[in-house]
Design a protein around this motif. Structure first.
Motif, PDB file in Angstrom:
ATOM      1  N   THR A 356      27.964 -17.365  34.135  1.00  0.00           N
ATOM      2  CA  THR A 356      27.173 -18.320  33.355  1.00  0.00           C
ATOM      3  C   THR A 356      25.967 -18.805  34.154  1.00  0.00           C
ATOM      4  N   SER A 357      25.044 -19.479  33.451  1.00  0.00           N
ATOM      5  CA  SER A 357      23.839 -20.011  34.078  1.00  0.00           C
ATOM      6  C   SER A 357      23.434 -21.321  33.412  1.00  0.00           C
ATOM      7  N   TYR A 358      22.680 -22.115  34.169  1.00  0.00           N
ATOM      8  CA  TYR A 358      22.030 -23.304  33.632  1.00  0.00           C
ATOM      9  C   TYR A 358      20.533 -23.011  33.607  1.00  0.00           C
ATOM     10  N   ARG A 359      19.870 -23.234  32.460  1.00  0.00           N
ATOM     11  CA  ARG A 359      18.476 -22.838  32.328  1.00  0.00           C
ATOM     12  C   ARG A 359      17.633 -23.959  31.710  1.00  0.00           C
ATOM     13  N   ALA A 360      16.360 -23.969  32.109  1.00  0.00           N
ATOM     14  CA  ALA A 360      15.363 -24.842  31.484  1.00  0.00           C
ATOM     15  C   ALA A 360      14.092 -24.031  31.333  1.00  0.00           C
ATOM     16  N   GLY A 361      13.564 -23.999  30.127  1.00  0.00           N
ATOM     17  CA  GLY A 361      12.401 -23.158  29.876  1.00  0.00           C
ATOM     18  C   GLY A 361      11.306 -23.898  29.131  1.00  0.00           C
ATOM     19  N   LEU A 362      10.079 -23.439  29.334  1.00  0.00           N
ATOM     20  CA  LEU A 362       8.924 -24.010  28.658  1.00  0.00           C
ATOM     21  C   LEU A 362       8.014 -22.875  28.227  1.00  0.00           C
ATOM     22  N   GLN A 363       7.560 -22.936  26.978  1.00  0.00           N
ATOM     23  CA  GLN A 363       6.601 -21.947  26.502  1.00  0.00           C
ATOM     24  C   GLN A 363       5.522 -22.627  25.684  1.00  0.00           C
ATOM     25  N   TYR A 364       4.358 -21.979  25.650  1.00  0.00           N
ATOM     26  CA  TYR A 364       3.183 -22.567  25.006  1.00  0.00           C
ATOM     27  C   TYR A 364       2.398 -21.463  24.313  1.00  0.00           C
ATOM     28  N   GLN A 365       1.981 -21.701  23.088  1.00  0.00           N
ATOM     29  CA  GLN A 365       1.135 -20.742  22.368  1.00  0.00           C
ATOM     30  C   GLN A 365      -0.213 -21.378  22.097  1.00  0.00           C
ATOM     31  N   HIS A 366      -1.268 -20.629  22.403  1.00  0.00           N
ATOM     32  CA  HIS A 366      -2.630 -21.118  22.179  1.00  0.00           C
ATOM     33  C   HIS A 366      -3.425 -20.052  21.443  1.00  0.00           C
ATOM     34  N   ARG A 367      -4.107 -20.478  20.382  1.00  0.00           N
ATOM     35  CA  ARG A 367      -4.954 -19.542  19.632  1.00  0.00           C
ATOM     36  C   ARG A 367      -6.369 -19.604  20.173  1.00  0.00           C
ATOM     37  N   ILE A 368      -6.948 -18.441  20.402  1.00  0.00           N
ATOM     38  CA  ILE A 368      -8.341 -18.328  20.825  1.00  0.00           C
ATOM     39  C   ILE A 368      -9.115 -17.706  19.673  1.00  0.00           C
ATOM     40  N   GLY A 369     -10.135 -18.403  19.193  1.00  0.00           N
ATOM     41  CA  GLY A 369     -10.850 -17.921  18.010  1.00  0.00           C
ATOM     42  C   GLY A 369      -9.956 -18.054  16.790  1.00  0.00           C
TER      43      GLY A 369
END
Length: 404
Positions: A356-369
């Motif tokens: 098993t694992s302990y996880r923390a994640g962050l993601q970001y989406q950015h539109r260009i044009g």
């Protein structure tokens, strides 16, 4: 003497007219108060006698038409407003009111006609331009809408008013291509980084979509590929079915074969649910994951919980996520907290031991044009790599997407 009589007569007539004007002004003030309270019947009871008494007063006529439109008696509103709009010198306020009526009626062709009449008088009206562009988008006349947006944006050096409509038009794009690179590194103890990437093409149909994806992975000086496809089918109740299938060129980096099925449905406005399963065939083992999702949407924010149950190891894993979406800019920020042997994208170990694992994640989406997206993802794991022993694991991924 006659002069005195005439003077008194004119004075009395003026006083009477002035009293009537005050009376009509007071009545209109009461009408507006009732209309603001959405007491439309009371407002109409006050204004209709004025409309009958002063048929030439177009301000009274227009406001009466507005009240009927707010009351959703659109036919009466059109009947009142139309004569003031179809003449040679249309009343601009009546045009504005009629534009709103036809827009609310979803009679977009007629709405465009009266937008054009209004724009002859006020060619730079952003509100009316926005209404016309919205009507064109509803009618799928997207090229015309974009041309107007470009001209308007050049005129006032801003696209702020039209961002939402641009987004709606952009989302109609039938095709998209994406490429991605994922690097997985470890420390304490460390090992050689793992490298994964993919290229995919997606196409949308009227009620379905298909995605073809070629994955490549490199680990321990060995390179393998996984070819897979996703299929989405939407239904009238806004639910949809997701299906996935794939086959690889090796037996260690990816599953030899994989398949998945999940049904998403929305029984209530703010809640989303799903139920599904994933199956993966490895060289020496088969893994079946049962999964689903419960999500609560507040509009801008979505909080979701997704469990995974590994039937082979009888092990539960959990993902809790918080996502913020800006619909107009198509911008996404997502935080994830995970526990267990959660599959990262298409990666899952076919190990017999329940690590098993302990996880923390962050993601970001950015539109260009209007059509290019950048999506960086970072996921930190405190990973159990052998029973009872943990290390740091860093997953860094970048996804680039172009739709057209």
């Amino acid at each position: 003497m006659k002069f005195i009589y005439y003077t008194l007569f004119l004075f009395l007539v003026s006083i009477t007219a002035f009293g009537q004007e005050i009376n009509s002004d007071e009545t209109m003030a009461k009408v507006k108060i009732e209309a603001e309270k959405e007491h439309y019947d009371k407002a109409l009871a006050l204004i209709e006698p004025l409309r009958a008494k002063y048929p030439e007063n177009e301000d009274i006529q227009i406001y009466t038409g507005r009240i009927y439109s707010w009351k959703k008696d659109y036919n009466t509103a059109v009947k009142i407003l139309l004569p003031m709009c179809d003449r040679a010198n249309p009343n601009i306020e009546a045009l504005q009111a009629l534009i709103n009526v036809y827009f609310w009626l979803e009679q977009y062709e007629k709405c465009i006609v009266y937008c054009d009449k209004y724009l002859v008088i006020e060619p730079n009206s952003v509100d009316v331009l926005k209404t016309k562009v919205t009507c064109l988008e509803k009618l799928n006349r997207d090229e015309e809408a974009l041309e107007i947006i470009e001209r308007a944006s050049l005129a006032d050096n801003s696209t702020q008013a039209f961002r939402g409509i641009r987004t709606l038009i952009g989302r109609k794009a039938k095709n998209a291509v994406s490429v991605s690179y994922l690097n997985i590194s470890t420390s304490n103890p460390g090992q050689s980084p793992l490298h994964y990437g993919y290229a995919e093409y997606s196409h949308k149909f009227s009620k379905s979509a298909i995605v073809g994806r070629a994955n490549i992975g490199n680990a321990d000086n060995e390179t393998q590929m996984l070819f897979e496809t996703d299929f989405y089918q939407t239904f009238k109740n806004k639910s949809y079915l997701y299906a996935n299938a794939g086959i690889s060129t090796g037996e260690t980096i990816f599953p030899v074969a994989k398949a998945g099925l999940e049904y998403y449905f929305k029984p209530q406005k703010k809640f989303d649910f799903s139920l599904g399963a994933r199956f993966m065939h490895f060289e020496n083992d088969d893994v079946t994951l049962l999964t689903g999702q419960l999500a609560y949407n507040t509009g801008v924010y979505t909080i979701a919980y997704r469990p995974y149950y590994d039937t082979s190891n009888e092990l539960f894993s959990h993902v809790l996520s918080l996502q913020r979406v800006n619909e107009e800019k198509e911008r996404i920020i997502r935080l994830e907290l995970q526990y267990g042997n959660v599959p990262y994208l298409y990666l899952y170990n076919g190990l017999s031991s329940p690590l098993t694992s302990y996880r923390a994640g962050l993601q970001y989406q950015h539109r260009i044009g209007n059509s290019f997206f950048v999506r960086p993802i970072f996921l930190y794991e405190y990973e159990e790599y052998i029973p009872g022993e943990y290390r740091n694991r860093f997953n860094v991924q970048l996804i680039l997407t172009k739709r057209f």
